[in-house]
Motif scaffolding. Structure first.
Motif, PDB file in Angstrom:
ATOM      1  N   ALA A  92    -110.472  -5.707  -2.713  1.00  0.00           N
ATOM      2  CA  ALA A  92    -110.510  -5.216  -1.341  1.00  0.00           C
ATOM      3  C   ALA A  92    -110.665  -3.705  -1.244  1.00  0.00           C
ATOM      4  N   TYR A 150    -116.382  -9.127   0.919  1.00  0.00           N
ATOM      5  CA  TYR A 150    -116.539 -10.464   1.509  1.00  0.00           C
ATOM      6  C   TYR A 150    -116.137 -11.562   0.513  1.00  0.00           C
ATOM      7  N   LEU A 170    -112.444 -11.661   0.681  1.00  0.00           N
ATOM      8  CA  LEU A 170    -112.027 -12.358   1.906  1.00  0.00           C
ATOM      9  C   LEU A 170    -112.148 -13.874   1.729  1.00  0.00           C
ATOM     10  N   VAL A 226    -109.397 -15.052  -0.558  1.00  0.00           N
ATOM     11  CA  VAL A 226    -108.092 -15.133   0.118  1.00  0.00           C
ATOM     12  C   VAL A 226    -108.019 -16.430   0.922  1.00  0.00           C
ATOM     13  N   MET A 227    -109.082 -16.721   1.665  1.00  0.00           N
ATOM     14  CA  MET A 227    -109.095 -17.956   2.455  1.00  0.00           C
ATOM     15  C   MET A 227    -108.948 -19.173   1.539  1.00  0.00           C
ATOM     16  N   ASN A 272    -107.901 -19.439  -1.630  1.00  0.00           N
ATOM     17  CA  ASN A 272    -106.647 -19.553  -2.368  1.00  0.00           C
ATOM     18  C   ASN A 272    -105.440 -19.690  -1.434  1.00  0.00           C
ATOM     19  N   ASN A 273    -105.217 -18.717  -0.571  1.00  0.00           N
ATOM     20  CA  ASN A 273    -103.995 -18.715   0.242  1.00  0.00           C
ATOM     21  C   ASN A 273    -103.971 -19.856   1.248  1.00  0.00           C
ATOM     22  N   PHE A 274    -105.110 -20.066   1.923  1.00  0.00           N
ATOM     23  CA  PHE A 274    -105.121 -21.077   2.987  1.00  0.00           C
ATOM     24  C   PHE A 274    -105.082 -22.491   2.395  1.00  0.00           C
ATOM     25  N   HIS A 331    -101.662 -23.165   1.297  1.00  0.00           N
ATOM     26  CA  HIS A 331    -100.773 -23.410   2.428  1.00  0.00           C
ATOM     27  C   HIS A 331    -100.935 -24.848   2.964  1.00  0.00           C
ATOM     28  N   LEU A 357    -100.655 -26.311  13.551  1.00  0.00           N
ATOM     29  CA  LEU A 357    -101.659 -26.160  12.494  1.00  0.00           C
ATOM     30  C   LEU A 357    -102.669 -27.312  12.536  1.00  0.00           C
ATOM     31  N   THR A 369     -99.300 -16.322  -2.454  1.00  0.00           N
ATOM     32  CA  THR A 369     -99.529 -14.884  -2.574  1.00  0.00           C
ATOM     33  C   THR A 369    -100.440 -14.447  -1.427  1.00  0.00           C
ATOM     34  N   GLY A 370    -100.905 -13.218  -1.468  1.00  0.00           N
ATOM     35  CA  GLY A 370    -101.925 -12.778  -0.528  1.00  0.00           C
ATOM     36  C   GLY A 370    -101.386 -11.967   0.633  1.00  0.00           C
ATOM     37  N   PRO A 371    -102.328 -11.420   1.434  1.00  0.00           N
ATOM     38  CA  PRO A 371    -101.959 -10.486   2.504  1.00  0.00           C
ATOM     39  C   PRO A 371    -101.000 -11.085   3.545  1.00  0.00           C
ATOM     40  N   ARG A 406    -102.696  -4.201   6.889  1.00  0.00           N
ATOM     41  CA  ARG A 406    -103.907  -3.398   6.691  1.00  0.00           C
ATOM     42  C   ARG A 406    -105.054  -4.279   6.191  1.00  0.00           C
ATOM     43  N   THR A 407    -104.775  -5.109   5.178  1.00  0.00           N
ATOM     44  CA  THR A 407    -105.811  -6.007   4.647  1.00  0.00           C
ATOM     45  C   THR A 407    -106.194  -7.056   5.688  1.00  0.00           C
ATOM     46  N   HIS A 419    -109.871  -7.710   7.175  1.00  0.00           N
ATOM     47  CA  HIS A 419    -110.541  -9.012   7.135  1.00  0.00           C
ATOM     48  C   HIS A 419    -110.996  -9.449   8.520  1.00  0.00           C
ATOM     49  N   MET A 449    -114.052  -7.623   9.395  1.00  0.00           N
ATOM     50  CA  MET A 449    -115.203  -8.162   8.668  1.00  0.00           C
ATOM     51  C   MET A 449    -115.679  -9.486   9.275  1.00  0.00           C
ATOM     52  N   LEU A 450    -114.761 -10.204   9.915  1.00  0.00           N
ATOM     53  CA  LEU A 450    -115.103 -11.509  10.490  1.00  0.00           C
ATOM     54  C   LEU A 450    -115.596 -11.402  11.939  1.00  0.00           C
ATOM     55  N   TYR A 498    -108.561 -17.716  10.738  1.00  0.00           N
ATOM     56  CA  TYR A 498    -107.879 -16.793   9.822  1.00  0.00           C
ATOM     57  C   TYR A 498    -106.543 -16.337  10.406  1.00  0.00           C
ATOM     58  N   LEU A 503    -103.984 -19.358  10.513  1.00  0.00           N
ATOM     59  CA  LEU A 503    -103.450 -19.735   9.205  1.00  0.00           C
ATOM     60  C   LEU A 503    -102.549 -18.639   8.639  1.00  0.00           C
ATOM     61  N   SER A 504    -102.910 -17.382   8.857  1.00  0.00           N
ATOM     62  CA  SER A 504    -102.052 -16.288   8.378  1.00  0.00           C
ATOM     63  C   SER A 504    -100.693 -16.342   9.073  1.00  0.00           C
TER      64      SER A 504
END
Lengths: 259, 259
Positions: A95, A164, A167, A170-171, A173-175, A178, A245, B218-220, B227-228, B232, B235-236, B246, B249-250
């Motif tokens: 990032a 990108y 980004l 992150v989606m 892996n993290n999402f 989750h 969700l 993990t992750g933002p 900030r991250t 993101h 960028m979207l 995004y 889910l965050s």
């Protein structure tokens, strides 16, 4: 092969350090703001602790900055203030832009491994994509030489594209983690073995990579099956967070749903 | 082994039929409301077409109802009105209760394969969990005999638990596919190879099954790195649907985020 120096002693440093050693690249030392961490990783890698950023050995090599994103700029400035011209300095962040490393463009680059690392669990590094970037061809070539020692999957990617990719990572892996966590939680609450879902998860990810993704979506949201969706939302009455969700993701899959 | 009859000729029927044949269980025939579909599958499986639900051969066997959920009750009623007492009738639906099959509880059951099937791509059936249910032990034993011909993973699960497993499976399959689709879409829009994300996806799903899921997120979002997250979302900007996904889910990962 010239040595690698690890500037940072966390999870990513642990993995890169071990992978370099396995590949026969010497690790010249470890620095960390937390001396105890540097000492611990240096012991694991059987290499020296570097006491200060101004104390890196002279001579050619690659200093990999593996610290939290917001600390990269400060560490780089301190390091490059005294480093010899033969030392290349690269950060490993998805990032973070290259120019955070400052103006010595003939010495700086990006060396980003696209993977999630778990300390204590060795990841097969030869499959990890390494996304490299630099303003100078000589640095690029050097980074490629190091990366190819670790992986079969080395490519040049600009700052903007790398952001990108990060980004998307992150989606993914993290999402995905989750969602998976929530699905397994439903099973756990009913004393059902989470491995029941293992073959489904494997097939889901296999299909995602093998087919054009939009084409093979199935399920109640996609086919507008409100009866099943309402039944699911009723079943989720005890999970208000999951209700929301479920609703949001179903709507995202099929924007025409009246949810 | 007594024969299996396929009542329905879609995707699931195709897979179960082929798997039964591979396991040496005879397929006695295929029925479908769409005669052309029945004919096509019967040709694939080299077995007879059953022209009407009242025309099933007499004698023992297992009729598997593999039609859309809302059609199961009607098909079962028609089938059981004329079927001999030796015929067991089971549906293969995760979301449908046993009693939809009517009152002949000594002849009815549930035979649910927990997997997503793609027509034309053989799935290793021996790893697929089969979730069985019946009100009668004799039927249960019979269903187990058939299921064990196909899979090493056979278990008894009540209507209510099966409904929750199905819900978790929908979340895992449909939602993970959707997230993956969106992540790959971001790469495709930048002419980047989707296989870049393959090792990350493999590691994400491996970790999900290997570790207690909440612990290894993990992750933002998890670390509250606004900030991250803001970067993101910027960028979207060209993807309003993804922005919303995004954000949601965050927030679901970390309810304390001020998003």
């Amino acid at each position: 092969m010239n040595p690698v120096y690890l500037i940072g002693a966390g999870n990513v440093a642990w993995h890169l350090g071990r992978a370099f050693l396995r590949s026969g690249v010497p690790v010249g030392g470890v620095w960390s703001r937390h001396t105890a961490h540097a000492r611990e990783l240096a012991r694991d890698l059987d290499c020296p602790v570097i006491a200060a950023l101004s104390a890196l050995p002279a001579g050619p090599g690659l200093a990999l900055i593996v610290v939290p994103d917001q600390a990269i700029g400060g560490v780089a400035a301190e390091l490059l203030a005294t480093a010899g011209q033969d030392l290349t300095v690269a950060h490993t962040s998805g990032a973070t832009r290259l120019d955070v490393l400052g103006e010595k463009t003939g010495q700086t680059g990006v060396f980003y491994p696209l993977q999630t690392f778990t300390r204590g669990h060795d990841t097969p590094m030869e499959q990890v994509p390494f996304l490299l970037h630099s303003g100078e061809e000589a640095v690029m070539t050097q980074l490629e030489t190091y990366a190819r020692k670790l992986s079969r999957h080395v490519l040049r990617v600009t700052d903007e594209d790398r952001a990108y990719v990060h980004l998307a990572a992150v989606m993914l892996n993290n999402f995905v983690h989750h969602i998976g966590h929530q699905a397994l939680r439903i099973l756990a609450d009913r004393q059902l073995d989470k491995h029941l879902l293992q073959p489904l998860l494997a097939e889901t990810t296999r299909k995602l990579m093998q087919y054009p993704p939009g084409d093979i979506q199935t399920g109640p949201a996609k086919r507008g099956d409100l009866r099943t969706i309402e039944a699911h939302l009723t079943m989720l009455a005890d999970y208000p967070d999951l209700c929301s969700l479920y609703r949001h993701l179903s709507q995202s899959i099929n924007p025409k749903l009246p949810l």
